[in-house]
Scaffold this motif. Structure first.
Motif, PDB file in Angstrom:
ATOM      1  N   SER A   1     -40.596  23.280  28.823  1.00 27.49           N
ATOM      2  CA  SER A   1     -40.668  24.193  29.966  1.00 27.49           C
ATOM      3  C   SER A   1     -41.077  23.446  31.228  1.00 27.49           C
TER       4      SER A   1
ATOM      5  N   ARG B   1     -50.257  30.583  28.277  1.00 22.24           N
ATOM      6  CA  ARG B   1     -49.767  30.280  26.923  1.00 22.24           C
ATOM      7  C   ARG B   1     -48.884  29.032  26.932  1.00 22.24           C
ATOM      8  N   GLU B   2     -48.036  28.921  27.949  1.00 20.04           N
ATOM      9  CA  GLU B   2     -47.175  27.733  28.037  1.00 20.04           C
ATOM     10  C   GLU B   2     -48.010  26.474  28.237  1.00 20.04           C
TER      11      GLU B   2
ATOM     12  N   GLN C   1     -48.804  34.623  30.313  1.00 15.70           N
ATOM     13  CA  GLN C   1     -47.738  33.849  29.678  1.00 15.70           C
ATOM     14  C   GLN C   1     -47.728  32.397  30.182  1.00 15.70           C
TER      15      GLN C   1
END
Length: 228
Positions: free
Chosen positions: A2, A44-45, A41
């Protein structure tokens, strides 16, 4: 991979290069991901890419994210200005507080730290550039404040935090961070933490002894304040 993971890898590379340039041991500088205004989120990444320490400025926003992320063993750092009516929640829900700048706040954090938790790690914020708009105690007030906080039972005084006046001038960056390092050394206390340096000046901060660099934009991109 990511974008956040890519960014984290790039920042870790900058940290390692700065450690080497300053002839410091590897892993002597810790990455604090400044996650204010970013959704759970995104954290979390970052966690999936190896980050464990997250810095939050806004209490209610932080508590919401903590509730969403209870399944992850995150270490939470409060890094924003502290109002008296927020100390209980901070004492209950954070592992570190980097932004203590007056004794009243430290006393409340100590009194309100739950008995089952380890001492709360504390950094004193120093206004090293003398900016009227910045939080932080004055260098002149620091010795007495550090001695008083060091005596409180449920806190562990770890060191100093500073946000010098922003500048792209490396010599000016170095001078400000060096001043913080000198202040800490002058206290003659068993301190091990200098929380200083952000996305634009982490190399200078590391050269002058930073042990935590607080990085937001370089990890998560520009902040969106439209939600609050």
């Amino acid at each position: 991979m990511s974008t956040i993971a890519d960014n984290i890898a790039q920042v870790r590379s900058r940290i390692r290069a700065a450690e080497q340039a300053a002839q410091r041991t590897g892993q002597s500088v810790h990455l604090l991901a400044v996650s204010k205004t970013k959704p759970a989120q995104a954290l979390r990444e970052a966690y999936a890419a190896g980050v464990r320490d997250f810095g939050e400025n806004y209490l209610q926003e932080a508590l919401g994210k903590q509730a969403e992320l209870t399944d992850l063993p995150l270490i939470w750092h409060f890094i924003g200005p502290i109002q008296s009516n927020k100390t209980r929640a901070i004492a209950e829900h954070f592992d570190w507080v980097h932004s203590v700048d007056r004794l009243k706040i430290a006393q409340r954090l100590s009194e309100q730290r739950p008995a089952g938790l380890p001492p709360l790690n504390i950094c004193i914020q120093v206004n090293v550039s003398g900016e009227a708009s910045k939080s932080g105690c004055t260098p002149a007030d620091l010795p007495a404040l550090a001695a008083a906080i060091g005596a409180l039972p449920n806190l562990k005084l770890r060191g100093l935090m500073a946000i010098p006046e922003p500048t792209e001038d490396r010599a000016a960056q170095d001078a400000a961070f060096a001043a913080v390092q000198r202040l800490q050394a002058s206290l003659d206390l068993p301190l091990d933490t200098l929380s200083m340096g952000m996305s634009h000046d982490l190399e200078s901060a590391i050269a002058q002894g930073a042990t935590w660099v607080r990085i937001g934009t370089a990890l998560f991109g520009a902040r969106d304040y439209s939600a609050g």
